[in-house]
Design an enzyme around this catalytic site. Structure first.
Site, PDB file in Angstrom:
ATOM      1  CB  THR A 145      81.360  34.331  28.489  1.00 41.56           C
ATOM      2  OG1 THR A 145      81.297  35.504  29.310  1.00 41.56           O
ATOM      3  CG2 THR A 145      80.113  33.503  28.740  1.00 41.56           C
ATOM      4  CB  ILE A 155      83.772  25.108  29.414  1.00 41.93           C
ATOM      5  CG1 ILE A 155      84.267  23.696  29.754  1.00 41.93           C
ATOM      6  CG2 ILE A 155      83.213  25.168  27.993  1.00 41.93           C
ATOM      7  CD1 ILE A 155      83.188  22.621  29.668  1.00 41.93           C
ATOM      8  CD  GLU A 156      86.703  31.636  29.539  1.00 39.14           C
ATOM      9  OE1 GLU A 156      85.748  32.423  29.313  1.00 39.14           O
ATOM     10  OE2 GLU A 156      87.523  31.804  30.457  1.00 39.14           O
ATOM     11  CB  ILE A 157      79.991  29.397  26.333  1.00 34.94           C
ATOM     12  CG1 ILE A 157      79.376  30.590  27.101  1.00 34.94           C
ATOM     13  CG2 ILE A 157      80.003  28.149  27.201  1.00 34.94           C
ATOM     14  CD1 ILE A 157      77.892  30.435  27.399  1.00 34.94           C
TER      15      ILE A 157
END
Length: 332
Positions: free
Chosen positions: A233, A294-296
């Site tokens: 994140t 993958i940055e949520i």
């Protein structure tokens, strides 16, 4: 009368089956802070419930001697690999990955499709997960380690946290090493590293020395995944490139674009992302295979994303693992 009775009994059966199915979805709770203890308890229940579709394996221990677990969903000899929570304040990624594990195992056990994907894919390509790479960092971020058992560590942690008693910004492991700056690819070129153990950005005095990183590297070498994903994140962005060799750029970008379409996250331009030191940087350089970070969540500043964002991030990401397993079939 008999016909009416039979219909009523059938309705009761359907209702009970539906209720049971709903209950099966609630092992992993997503409405409160997700801790290492929660993860450990959930893994016990998941293994007990889905033993034919799910395997739990101990792959190492953290700086503070917490177990680091890997989880396999499916029975395929080939695999892809998804990991989460390299950083303490990013524990929402563990929650997301654990929810993914639960859903995939449940649908695979019942031989049913999931969001349009046949779970029989997992009989050819399994998905290995490490849902919490950095359990010490997660605990520090969530509690500040103010429990009595950790009083001897508190003074050093306060120094590494710049004297602040609020640890909500903590990214590092228990000794102040930023785990996603510990991998060998581009490690020497990292110039914005903190000069000493700190709550973030300290790369260590040499690569691969953190026990958590050592465990992940050894495990990756063992399973030889066809594709790798590291969840972080925040920012709703997807990184897919690190000095990727020309013959592989089109392949890797095509897969990344597919995940961008599924999640709605933007692809970052390679020129801005090739800083090195990260897990996916090392994986791409070592194995010449696709990998992405993958940055949520929407952007948050030096803390964990709020729980209120989880459901949206789950909806964006729930299909990612199965889609990549399907893509991996083409890479074998």
């Amino acid at each position: 009368m008999k016909h009416t009775l039979m219909v009523c009994m059938l309705l009761v059966f359907v209702f009970q089956s539906h209720t049971y199915a709903k209950e099966q979805k609630t092992i992993v709770q997503t409405n409160e802070v997700y801790t290492f203890d929660d993860l450990t308890e959930d893994l016990f229940h998941l293994q007990k419930t889905y033993r034919d579709s799910l395997e739990v394996k101990l792959i190492g221990h953290s700086t503070f001697h917490k177990p680091i677990y890997a989880v396999k969903v499916g029975n395929g000899e080939q695999s892809i690999f998804i990991n989460a929570s390299h950083h303490g304040r990013e524990w929402m990624t563990s929650m997301l990955v654990m929810k993914m594990i639960e859903d995939y195992a449940r649908f695979h056990k019942n031989h049913t499709s999931y969001e349009g994907y046949s779970t029989s894919i997992l009989d050819n390509v399994s998905i290995w997960f490490v849902p919490m790479v950095n359990p010490d960092g997660v605990e520090i971020q969530q509690t500040g380690l103010f429990q009595k058992a950790h009083k001897e560590k508190l003074q050093q942690l306060l120094i590494m946290n710049g004297g602040a008693i609020d640890f909500s910004r903590w990214k590092a492991n228990g000794t102040g090493i930023d785990l996603n700056r510990q991998y060998g690819a581009g490690w020497e070129e990292l110039e914005d590293s903190a000069p000493y153990p700190f709550y973030q950005l300290y790369k260590g005095n040499q690569p691969f020395i953190a026990p958590e990183v050592h465990a992940l590297v050894k495990f990756t070498e063992e399973i030889q995944p066809l594709i790798a994903v590291s969840y972080h994140t925040s920012g709703r962005v997807l990184y897919w490139y690190f000095q990727t060799e020309k013959p592989h750029i089109k392949r890797d970008k095509t897969i990344a674009k597919q995940i961008s379409t599924i999640t709605g996250y933007k692809l970052d331009k390679p020129v801005h992302t090739a800083i090195g030191g990260g897990y996916t940087d090392w994986f791409i350089q070592t194995y010449k295979r696709p990998a992405m970070t993958i940055e949520i969540s929407y952007e948050v500043n030096e803390t964990n994303p709020p729980l209120s964002v989880f459901q949206e991030e789950w909806e964006r990401n729930r299909k990612v693992g199965l889609h990549l397993a399907k893509e991996a079939l083409q890479l074998k």
